[in-house]
Design a protein around this motif. Structure first.
Motif, PDB file in Angstrom:
ATOM      1  N   UNK A  17       0.461  -1.141   0.024  1.00 41.07           N
ATOM      2  CA  UNK A  17      -0.471   0.068   0.236  1.00 41.07           C
ATOM      3  C   UNK A  17       0.846   0.342  -0.072  1.00 41.07           C
ATOM      4  N   UNK A  18       1.845   1.076   1.012  1.00 43.69           N
ATOM      5  CA  UNK A  18       2.717   2.622   0.493  1.00 43.69           C
ATOM      6  C   UNK A  18       3.696   2.475  -0.341  1.00 43.69           C
ATOM      7  N   UNK A  19       3.782   2.076  -0.998  1.00 42.89           N
ATOM      8  CA  UNK A  19       4.669   1.606  -2.017  1.00 42.89           C
ATOM      9  C   UNK A  19       3.748   2.456  -3.428  1.00 42.89           C
ATOM     10  N   UNK A  20       2.679   2.182  -3.762  1.00 36.98           N
ATOM     11  CA  UNK A  20       1.899   2.181  -4.289  1.00 36.98           C
ATOM     12  C   UNK A  20       1.406   3.925  -4.271  1.00 36.98           C
ATOM     13  N   UNK A  22       3.498   6.546  -3.276  1.00 47.81           N
ATOM     14  CA  UNK A  22       4.665   6.920  -3.760  1.00 47.81           C
ATOM     15  C   UNK A  22       4.685   6.585  -4.803  1.00 47.81           C
ATOM     16  N   UNK A  23       5.200   5.342  -5.460  1.00 49.53           N
ATOM     17  CA  UNK A  23       4.908   5.998  -6.950  1.00 49.53           C
ATOM     18  C   UNK A  23       4.279   6.418  -7.521  1.00 49.53           C
ATOM     19  N   UNK A  24       2.388   6.496  -7.335  1.00 48.43           N
ATOM     20  CA  UNK A  24       2.425   7.225  -8.136  1.00 48.43           C
ATOM     21  C   UNK A  24       2.184   8.633  -7.515  1.00 48.43           C
ATOM     22  N   UNK A  25       2.646   8.716  -6.473  1.00 49.34           N
ATOM     23  CA  UNK A  25       2.630  10.606  -6.181  1.00 49.34           C
ATOM     24  C   UNK A  25       4.248  10.827  -7.204  1.00 49.34           C
ATOM     25  N   UNK A  26       5.064  10.152  -6.655  1.00 46.70           N
ATOM     26  CA  UNK A  26       6.206  10.198  -7.506  1.00 46.70           C
ATOM     27  C   UNK A  26       6.568  10.764  -8.779  1.00 46.70           C
ATOM     28  N   UNK A  27       5.799   9.534  -9.936  1.00 49.31           N
ATOM     29  CA  UNK A  27       5.353   9.638 -11.437  1.00 49.31           C
ATOM     30  C   UNK A  27       4.417  10.944 -11.465  1.00 49.31           C
ATOM     31  N   UNK A  28       4.186  11.699 -10.507  1.00 49.16           N
ATOM     32  CA  UNK A  28       3.064  12.209 -10.964  1.00 49.16           C
ATOM     33  C   UNK A  28       3.524  14.114 -10.497  1.00 49.16           C
ATOM     34  N   UNK A  29       4.460  13.832 -10.200  1.00 45.35           N
ATOM     35  CA  UNK A  29       5.412  15.401  -9.405  1.00 45.35           C
ATOM     36  C   UNK A  29       4.597  15.782  -8.584  1.00 45.35           C
TER      37      UNK A  29
END
Length: 176
Positions: A17-20, A22-29
């Motif tokens: 859950x955490x990394x889902x 974080x990855x979405x936030x990172x990829x969407x700046x």
């Protein structure tokens, strides 16, 4: 400009859950800071992997105005929360959740996040998606059986597997 997000990670946290998030936030700046709901920045995942995050919940307390949204990442610490509710980091957790909720900020989470929002006294009148094991702890009328629910400023997912059902609208809201 994207909203700034405070991400809370219990110890141990559900890494999936955490990394889902974080990855979405990172990829969407979308800028974020991860805070451990623990006494130190060193926490672990349910699967035993060690993590060092940006700070602790104590460091977030009093700085809620610096963030537009809060994400609660569930984990194995939640089933035993009641036994540790008086620990300083859990007291701080309830205060931070209540502060974000009272300010009407975006509140995001999966599994037992809805239960924690309810414990903090900020979920009254909201439709929430909550993990079946946490559902009995939610006050009557607050829970729903849907995989994910977006109700005003609350974005909740029943399990980490259903986070992606709310992510498109969540990302758009955070980017607005």
């Amino acid at each position: 400009m994207a909203k700034k997000v405070a991400v809370l990670a219990v110890n141990p946290v559900n890494g999936m859950g955490l990394f889902q998030y974080l990855e979405a936030f990172y990829e969407n700046k979308i800028p974020y800071t991860v805070y451990a709901v623990a006494g130190t920045k060193e926490i672990g995942t349910n699967s035993g992997m060690g993590l060092t995050v940006n700070g602790t919940i104590a460091e977030l307390k009093g700085h809620e105005d610096e963030y537009d949204a809060l994400v609660f990442s569930c984990g194995d610490a939640v089933p035993v929360f009641q036994q540790h509710a008086s620990e300083p980091w859990n007291v701080d957790l309830m205060e931070v959740l209540r502060t974000f909720g009272e300010k009407g900020k975006l509140m995001i989470g999966h599994c037992a996040a809805a239960m924690m929002f309810d414990f903090a006294g900020i979920a009254a009148g909201k439709r929430l998606a909550v993990h079946p094991l946490a559902k009995p702890a939610i006050r009557e009328g607050a829970a729903t059986d849907e995989k994910s629910v977006i109700d005003g400023n609350f974005f909740t997912a029943q399990t980490e597997n259903s986070i992606w059902t709310m992510m498109p609208q969540l990302i758009e809201t955070l980017k607005a």
